[in-house]
Scaffold this motif. Structure first.
Motif: not given
Length: 375
Positions: A61-62, A66-67, A79-83
């Motif tokens: 769930f986008p 992000n959370q 720092i990570i990239v959610p996608e």
């Protein structure tokens, strides 16, 4: 012909079933028996009337992804990239299973540190790969010399579990220095870091693989909302991995479960705006201390517990029985269920140690302690 001929009913199922049959207090299986945060159940009730009942995107769930990125950044300054670097899973066990199936090939070797959680070996075997079981020291610290000797050109992965189930041990800075040295000699080895109890540590704080630069490009981190928020039945976990590894993990995930429970993901996404995960350690430390104090007058010798919600205890001064027999008698004769530690070893090493779960309400812990003190 069975693909897993040596796999039988898990010890957790066996002990919980016996606990039910004999009406014993169940301190065996690792699930809490106290209420879920009312803020979370209120969110769930609200969302049940909204349009959140269909498939979410495959990776998660986008808003929850992000959370998760925010949580990792606030907890570990990463720092990570959610996608591309996050996958929401049907519990941490599915994250572990999927990662191993995606990355381990026929003939590879995977190092597993004993005593170890029982979900590690089976996916390795299903890959036609070889589990290499290496025992921790008797105080449950890693023996890095022994681990390095176990590495070979075929070693594909090392699984670490920190904080450690069943022992409650946490890795130190020195352990990570030794791991870095080992990996520098074996540049193709991947690390799978099972960190489902990451927010449940006590006097010494958890050191996550997220904080180690040398691991970020070759490590899969596995986490669990089920463990963190005592909602184990929701079966919601997540993995974080660099894009080149996550790409392969997602390939397996999409055909294994595709996407996981939509309303649970939405509820946790909203809940993360309200909850402070940094309070979990204090919450469970109070339970650990209460349980330990309640057993002061028992004949059990309690081992150090640095994290998780498990307490290891020696019964050597009580009985000469092996630990499986002792645990069965503990249920039938004394009305308390625990887990024998030998079942976490490939060679069933018996040190007369058992594991109690203290993720229970005070009444349950007090009632169990009274029975245990009478032995």
């Amino acid at each position: 012909m069975s693909k897993l001929p040596n796999v039988t009913t898990s010890i957790f199922t066996v002990m919980s079933k016996m606990a039910t049959e004999y009406n014993a207090i169940n301190l065996s299986q690792g699930f809490p028996n106290f209420p879920v945060d009312e803020r979370l159940t209120a969110i769930l009730a609200k969302l049940s009337k909204e349009n959140v009942h269909q498939y979410t995107p495959m990776a998660g769930f986008p808003p929850l992804m992000n959370q998760i990125a925010k949580l990792v950044q606030s907890s570990y300054n990463r720092i990570i990239v959610p996608e591309t670097e996050i996958l929401v899973t049907a519990g941490a066990t599915q994250g572990i299973f999927t990662s191993i199936l995606a990355l381990v090939k026929t003939g590879d070797e995977v190092i597993i540190l004993d005593p170890s959680y029982d979900s590690y070996e089976s996916p390795v075997l299903l890959c036609n790969a070889k589990p290499v079981r290496v025992a921790l020291n008797d105080n449950y610290t890693p023996n890095w010399e022994t681990i390095e000797k176990a590495c070979s050109p075929k070693t594909k992965m090392i699984i670490i579990n920190n904080p450690h189930n069943p022992t409650g041990k946490i890795l130190t800075e020195e352990d990570f220095l030794q791991l870095e040295k080992l990996l520098s000699k074996h540049p193709d080895i991947i690390v799978l870091s099972d960190e489902v109890y990451e927010y449940i540590t006590f006097e010494e704080k958890h050191i996550s693989a997220h904080t180690k630069d040398f691991l970020l490009n070759r490590c899969i981190m596995v986490s669990s909302f089920g463990k963190s928020f005592h909602i184990t039945g929701w079966k919601i976990g997540y993995t974080v991995a660099p894009e080149h590894l996550m790409k392969e993990i997602k390939k397996v995930h999409q055909f294994l479960v595709f996407s996981v429970n939509s309303i649970s993901q939405a509820a946790i996404s909203e809940y993360l705006d309200l909850v402070n995960v940094n309070l979990l350690g204090k919450f469970y430390q109070e339970k650990r201390d209460y349980f330990q104090k309640s057993l002061q007058n028992s004949r059990f010798e309690l081992k150090p517990c640095e994290g998780t919600y498990f307490q290891v205890a020696s019964y050597a001064s009580i009985s000469n029985d092996d630990d499986v027999t002792f645990c069965k008698k503990l249920i039938t004769d004394h009305g308390v269920a625990a887990i024998p530690i030998s079942t976490f070893y490939s060679d069933h090493k018996d040190q007369k140690l058992i594991r109690f779960c203290f993720a229970k309400d005070d009444f349950t812990l007090e009632s169990a302690a009274k029975k245990l003190c009478d032995i």
